[in-house]
Design a protein around this motif. Structure first.
Motif, PDB file in Angstrom:
ATOM      1  N   THR A 138     -12.984   7.948   5.354  1.00  0.00           N
ATOM      2  CA  THR A 138     -11.605   7.567   5.606  1.00  0.00           C
ATOM      3  C   THR A 138     -11.138   8.140   6.931  1.00  0.00           C
ATOM      4  N   ARG A 176     -13.625  10.730   1.574  1.00  0.00           N
ATOM      5  CA  ARG A 176     -12.614  11.312   2.461  1.00  0.00           C
ATOM      6  C   ARG A 176     -13.087  11.371   3.918  1.00  0.00           C
ATOM      7  N   GLU A 180      -1.817  -0.422   2.414  1.00  0.00           N
ATOM      8  CA  GLU A 180      -2.707   0.694   2.096  1.00  0.00           C
ATOM      9  C   GLU A 180      -2.114   1.536   0.970  1.00  0.00           C
ATOM     10  N   HIS A 181      -2.999   2.059   0.122  1.00  0.00           N
ATOM     11  CA  HIS A 181      -2.530   2.951  -0.940  1.00  0.00           C
ATOM     12  C   HIS A 181      -2.710   4.404  -0.592  1.00  0.00           C
ATOM     13  N   ASP A 182      -3.629   4.664   0.317  1.00  0.00           N
ATOM     14  CA  ASP A 182      -3.885   6.052   0.676  1.00  0.00           C
ATOM     15  C   ASP A 182      -2.763   6.526   1.595  1.00  0.00           C
ATOM     16  N   MET A 183      -1.883   7.369   1.051  1.00  0.00           N
ATOM     17  CA  MET A 183      -0.692   7.755   1.797  1.00  0.00           C
ATOM     18  C   MET A 183      -1.039   8.587   3.026  1.00  0.00           C
ATOM     19  N   PHE A 222       0.569   7.603   6.515  1.00  0.00           N
ATOM     20  CA  PHE A 222       1.434   8.485   7.298  1.00  0.00           C
ATOM     21  C   PHE A 222       0.803   8.897   8.620  1.00  0.00           C
ATOM     22  N   LYS A 241      -9.561   9.314  -4.825  1.00  0.00           N
ATOM     23  CA  LYS A 241     -10.584   8.303  -4.550  1.00  0.00           C
ATOM     24  C   LYS A 241     -11.877   8.588  -5.306  1.00  0.00           C
ATOM     25  N   ARG A 260      -3.091   6.448  -7.773  1.00  0.00           N
ATOM     26  CA  ARG A 260      -2.667   5.246  -7.056  1.00  0.00           C
ATOM     27  C   ARG A 260      -3.724   4.162  -7.221  1.00  0.00           C
ATOM     28  N   ASN A 261      -3.347   2.979  -6.755  1.00  0.00           N
ATOM     29  CA  ASN A 261      -4.258   1.833  -6.830  1.00  0.00           C
ATOM     30  C   ASN A 261      -5.579   2.090  -6.137  1.00  0.00           C
ATOM     31  N   MET A 275      -8.249   3.621  -6.888  1.00  0.00           N
ATOM     32  CA  MET A 275      -8.923   4.906  -6.991  1.00  0.00           C
ATOM     33  C   MET A 275     -10.101   4.821  -7.963  1.00  0.00           C
ATOM     34  N   THR A 329      -9.291   1.300   4.060  1.00  0.00           N
ATOM     35  CA  THR A 329     -10.103   2.443   3.629  1.00  0.00           C
ATOM     36  C   THR A 329     -10.441   2.389   2.141  1.00  0.00           C
ATOM     37  N   ALA A 330     -10.200   1.231   1.511  1.00  0.00           N
ATOM     38  CA  ALA A 330     -10.465   1.128   0.070  1.00  0.00           C
ATOM     39  C   ALA A 330     -11.909   1.514  -0.241  1.00  0.00           C
TER      40      ALA A 330
END
Lengths: 332, 237, 293, 251
Positions: free
Chosen positions: D184, D181, D204-207, D211, B212, B36-37, B39, D176-177
């Motif tokens: 985050t 972990r 956000e990209h971090d699913m 969620f 990440k 994903r973007n 990373m 959280t870019a």
């Protein structure tokens, strides 16, 4: 507590030293100190823009010159015009010019800002050169009398007495610098530093950036105008080359750079070094500007940020204390 | 090994954006770097290319150490770069955009990897029609083709290609895909960053998935197909 | 030709002469700014320095033509030295534009003071070579040959510059680098070397302008002042980095100057700055510029 | 009964001839945590920037608290009660953590042009700033310049700065870019605590982040809203999966 005690001690030492200076140094050196007092005020006013707002002005002489011409014109045309009144009106005139130009100045930053201020500075230079019936052209305005400084019912000071003038200039300088220092400690001062660090974020936190900058331009212009007025009172002659020349804009930049950009007190140190150095060099050579130019290059190359930073870096290395970035000086 | 990246670390200021990336590309292979973007995929390519300075690690290309070298030296070593957003020179014509990619200005005919204008136009017929147009006046698809062609003119043996199908219409996406396949057939290895899984999976021989700042999965396309968990973790919603 | 028309034409040619000189100075400044983002405040000082070199070479060899070659080359060498050993170092500090501006300002001061120290504060005359002396009569109009020579020389250099920029690979690289220097280096081109080259050529062009101006304006310490300020105006108003903008604005400023002096002599020097302030107020990026710094 | 605190109506945005947003209708209810997701190039960041006043929409409206705020300047939006964070950390890097947060506190208290009182003598400002620093676990770093913070803490400061003006709606751009972990994990915690009682919109990209934080999700694709729903609904929607994965080419 310890810090304020130390500060108090420093103030006592400073005022005592400044107080006896004319009696120890003699007239010639006292006059150098008068020059220094005006220059410090001028450099600190520019520093509000350079170190606090983060814009580089190449035309600060505009404000200095407006202040100087205002005083000269007032004293020339209105005999016995009160000194304090002339001083304040000169500051006001320069501050108003700052406000008038601000709608244009707030629109640009970086190189464009430098060039735009350069343009305004040159505009004023040429206008004053060409409208000789008002300004006397390159000959300037001279032959005005500086009246006594009257504090009604208390005293009357003869401004032509070098020692008296020295104390006067010292007082104006200290009061001016203190006011500017105080402003940097106010919320507005904080916001301005915020603009320097991150303009966009300041906007997103709900502040009006252009208006805030405009106030700073006005304040900075005001004190530069006061400094110009001091020059006019001291020299008794105001000419384009003396107060509006492009070098008049560059000198305070040098002082800030030599003393330390991003600090409040660095420029004062830098002014001292520059003026004293110039006085010294003048005795041996006519080419003072050559030395200052070389000094300038040396500082940019080897002490970017200025001597204050160099000193701090040295201290940090010697004593292992972690050197802090600009925030310390800018806020503390 | 053809290209070997080992334990690569890159920072943006205090941000540790690549935390020990290791991957390799074999001769004439297409390797896709997916994820994903945000990373660190593009940063990986940029760190190899020297467009950002990596902090530590190893990058060996055809036996030569290119870690931390400036872009022009990496390019001279035989790596071509097709950046994200293409970065076409807007005020140069299409043909000049291509010619500027030629090392030293003269196509070295003796080099089997060398590409001439004719060869480029053969693979990218749309560019031939537009050869005298300014780069700024090209469509997104044409710009992408031009960016690839420009990189090829430097006679690379490896291409780093960053998001070549981003923002392109589906039909153009297919064309770009086919071009990359064709180029690979002509002997150019490709390290591809791509968000379009369809394109990536149909082109690549092997796949790396990035989480990440790190590599989370390595395998062939088949292995990724058989691993729904990895897909879910690194790619899907 | 009626006397009035003749006067206008003469004035226009005057303007053209200055506009051409200005462009010789400004084009180097513009290219350097476009590619490296550096506004070189010492650029006009190189112009002046070259005029002094010209004076010196003429004093030694008695040949203006020798000076036309040697003076710009000497100036160019100094320019290359400045780029390679001073500017490049300052750029690493991340001081932003302040670093570049202040360094080049320091260099400008040193040059200004240096020439005073070496050659004194008085003006020096460089005589026009005999072959370019006198007037020429064109369509009933008498005009100094030397000014026409300047226009011709500048036009020749401009053509050469245009040729290099638009017909050679080097020019292609430079034009590409103005929009995206990083990408150019990713194509295998050694950009630091290109920067150095452009800086050198820009300095040489300023140097040629300095030699050309020497017999016309005489050589004195304030020689760089007006043309230097005007050149900044050209770069800023023309749109940071746009060569086309630089041509247009240089020629425009030349005429503005010439006719300004004719009609409003008092305000003529103000016009340039008024013009710049106006343009910047409404187009902070200049007329032809897109660069956002 | 829910009302929309933020709404975009048929929002378009063109960028040099390219249509990035093509009629986005977004509804954010008061008090919810709303996530905007979508594959690369879907227009999420652009939408975010149009809402927060960075760009003006080419067509359509942005409604905030029932008011048309299309094309409003950031400071105006801030004063209306909208705060935002930045994907690329955008604090006052030379200023201390304390000064950073105080910048927001001053604005919230309407102290914006005061040049007559010392800021460090304003006790309510100092108190409130310290209270915030306590809440975001940066008390120990009070005097540290933002630049000297660890990456995770700097990001926390970034997010907290967006909330220092006490906004009703806070827009978070990839909070959280670039975080590890663990970082985050604590960032999600912090965001949950700080957005208590506010409305939040997050890109956000971090699913995992999406969620675990979002009450509702809007999926953007090709500059349009593809789907809106609760996380479990979104996870199972075929069109969403397709948008993220594309169709596999039949071989």
């Amino acid at each position: 507590m310890i810090k304020s005690k130390r500060n108090l001690a420093l103030w006592v030492v400073f005022l005592a030293a400044a107080g006896i200076a004319p009696h120890v140094l003699g007239i010639v050196k006292t006059n150098v100190l008068v020059e220094l007092a005006g220059f410090v005020l001028y450099a600190v006013s520019l520093n509000l823009l350079l170190s606090y707002t983060g814009v580089l002005s190449f035309g600060h002489a505009l404000f200095y010159g407006v202040g100087a011409y205002t005083t000269a014109l007032l004293l020339y045309h209105v005999e016995g015009f009160p000194v304090i009144g002339a001083l304040l009106l000169s500051g006001l005139a320069a501050g108003v010019i700052g406000l008038i130009l601000s709608p244009l100045l707030v629109r640009v930053t970086g190189t464009a800002f430098a060039m735009l201020t350069l343009a305004f500075g040159q505009l004023m230079f040429i206008l004053c050169l060409k409208f000789r019936e008002v300004t006397g052209g390159e000959d300037g305005i001279a032959g005005y009398d500086v009246p006594n400084l009257n504090i009604p019912g208390i005293a009357s000071f003869d401004m032509l007495d070098p020692t008296v003038f020295y104390y006067f200039a010292l007082a104006v300088c200290v009061i001016g610098v203190l006011i500017m220092w105080y402003i940097t400690k106010t919320p507005l001062g904080q916001v301005v530093v915020g603009i320097r660090d991150n303009t966009l974020r300041v906007d997103y936190l709900g502040y009006k950036v252009p208006q805030t900058k405009a106030i700073v331009f006005a304040v900075s212009g005001f004190f530069a105008g006061i400094a110009g007025s001091l020059f006019a009172l001291f020299q008794g002659i105001v000419s384009t080359d003396g107060v509006l020349h492009i070098m008049v804009s560059f000198y305070p930049i040098m002082a800030i750079l030599i003393g330390g950009i991003g600090t409040f007190f660095g420029p004062i140190l830098g002014s001292g070094i520059l003026i004293v150095l110039e006085d010294l060099i003048m005795r041996y050579t006519e080419r003072a500007e050559l030395i200052t130019g070389l000094l300038f290059i040396g500082v940019v190359l080897y002490a970017p940020g200025g001597l204050l930073w160099l000193w701090r870096g040295l201290m940090a290395k010697l004593f292992g204390s972690k050197s802090q970035p600009a925030s310390e000086e800018v806020e503390a | 090994m053809f290209l070997e990246i080992k334990d690569l670390n890159t920072y943006y200021g205090p941000s540790h954006v690549l935390q020990g990336i290791s991957l390799n590309v074999e001769q004439e292979e297409i390797v896709a770097l997916l994820g994903r973007n945000g990373m660190g995929k593009s940063t990986t390519l940029k760190s190899v290319m020297g467009m950002v300075k990596p902090k530590s690690g190893k990058v060996i290309f055809q036996g030569a150490n290119i870690f931390g070298k400036p872009p022009h030296k990496v390019s001279m070593a035989g790596i071509g770069y097709v950046p994200e957003e293409r970065r076409i020179f807007p005020n140069l014509t299409v043909e000049d955009n291509l010619k500027i990619g030629v090392k030293g200005g003269v196509v070295d005919e003796s080099n089997p990897k060398a590409w001439t204008l004719e060869k480029i136009y053969e693979v990218f017929p749309s560019l031939k029609k537009r050869r005298d147009n300014k780069g700024a006046n090209l469509s997104g698809g044409e710009q992408q083709m031009l960016a690839i062609g420009r990189a090829l003119m430097g006679a690379p043996s490896l291409l780093l290609v960053d998001e070549p199908t981003e923002g392109l219409a589906p039909i153009i996406v297919d064309a770009v895909r086919d071009v990359l396949e064709e180029i690979n057939k002509r002997g150019v290895s490709i390290l591809l960053v791509e968000h379009n899984l369809e394109v990536a999976m149909s082109l690549a021989h092997r796949v790396y998935l990035m989480g990440k700042a790190h590599i989370g999965f390595v395998g062939t396309v088949q292995e990724l197909d058989d691993n729904p968990q990895a897909r879910a973790q690194y790619l899907e919603v | 030709m009626s006397p009035v028309t003749a006067m206008y034409v003469a004035q226009a040619i005057h303007g053209l002469t200055y506009g051409m000189l200005l462009f010789l100075v400004a084009s180097g400044l513009t290219l350097i700014f476009g590619m490296m983002g550096i506004l070189n405040l010492a650029h006009a000082s190189f112009f002046m320095l070259s005029a002094y070199f010209c004076y010196q070479v003429v004093a030694w060899t008695d040949s203006f033509w020798m000076a036309l070659i040697l003076a710009p080359l000497g100036t160019g060498l100094i320019g290359v030295f400045v780029e390679r050993f001073l500017l490049r170092k300052v750029q690493q500090y991340n001081l932003g534009h302040i670093g570049d501006l202040l360094l080049t300002l320091g260099i400008a001061l040193v040059i200004a003071e240096g020439v005073k120290t070496i050659w004194g504060t008085e003006s020096h005359q460089v005589v026009i070579p005999p072959s370019l002396e006198g007037l020429v009569s064109v369509a009933g109009l008498e005009y100094p040959i030397y000014r026409l020579f300047i226009i011709g020389l500048a036009a020749a250099i401009l053509s050469a510059l245009a040729f290099i920029l638009y017909k050679t690979r080097l020019g292609m690289i430079i034009r590409a680098a103005v929009s995206d220097a990083d990408m150019v280096s990713a194509l295998g081109i050694n950009m630091p070397r290109v920067f150095m080259f452009v800086f050198g050529v820009g300095t040489i062009m300023a140097g040629v302008a300095g030699v050309a101006a020497a017999p016309m304006l005489t050589v004195f310490p304030g020689l760089a002042d007006q043309i230097g300020l005007d050149a900044f105006v050209v770069v800023v108003v023309g749109g940071f980095g746009s060569l086309f903008g630089a041509v247009v604005v240089s020629l425009f400023l030349g005429e503005l100057n010439a006719f300004g002096i004719q009609f409003i002599p008092r305000l003529a020097p103000v016009l340039v700055f008024l013009f710049m302030a106006l343009v910047l107020s409404f187009k902070p990026m200049g007329f032809f510029g897109e660069r956002d710094d | 009964m829910s009302e929309n605190i933020l709404e975009t109506i048929n929002l378009f945005y063109d960028y040099s001839g390219l249509q990035v947003l093509t009629g986005v209708d977004l509804q954010v209810e008061k008090g919810e945590r709303h996530a905007i997701i979508g594959p690369n190039g879907a227009g999420k960041t652009t939408l975010f920037n149009v809402i927060t006043g960075m760009y003006s929409p080419s067509r359509g409206k942005v409604m905030f608290k029932g008011k048309n705020v299309s094309g409003f300047k950031p400071h105006k939006l801030s004063r209306l009660g909208m705060g935002r964070s930045f994907q690329i950390t955008s604090t006052f890097h030379n200023l201390s953590t304390f000064q950073n947060i105080r910048m927001g506190v001053l604005s919230r208290m309407g102290i914006r042009f005061n040049m007559f009182n010392r800021v460090d003598k304003m006790e309510d400002v100092t108190k409130e700033t310290n209270a915030i620093l306590e809440r975001i676990n940066l008390k120990e770093e009070t005097h540290a310049p933002a630049d000297a913070l660890s990456y995770g803490k700097h990001r926390s400061l970034e997010v907290s700065l967006a909330m220092s003006t006490d906004p009703d709606l806070v827009m978070l751009d990839e909070p959280t870019a670039g975080m590890s972990r663990d970082e985050t994990h604590s960032a999600v915690d912090l965001i949950r605590r700080l957005t208590e009682g506010r409305t939040m919109v997050i890109v956000e990209h971090d699913m995992d982040v999406v969620f675990s934080l979002a009450d509702r999700i809007t999926v953007l694709h090709h500059g349009k809203v593809l789907a809106v729903g609760r996380p479990d609904e979104i996870r199972n929607m075929k069109e969403v999966k397709d948008a993220y994965l594309g169709h596999r080419r039949e071989v």
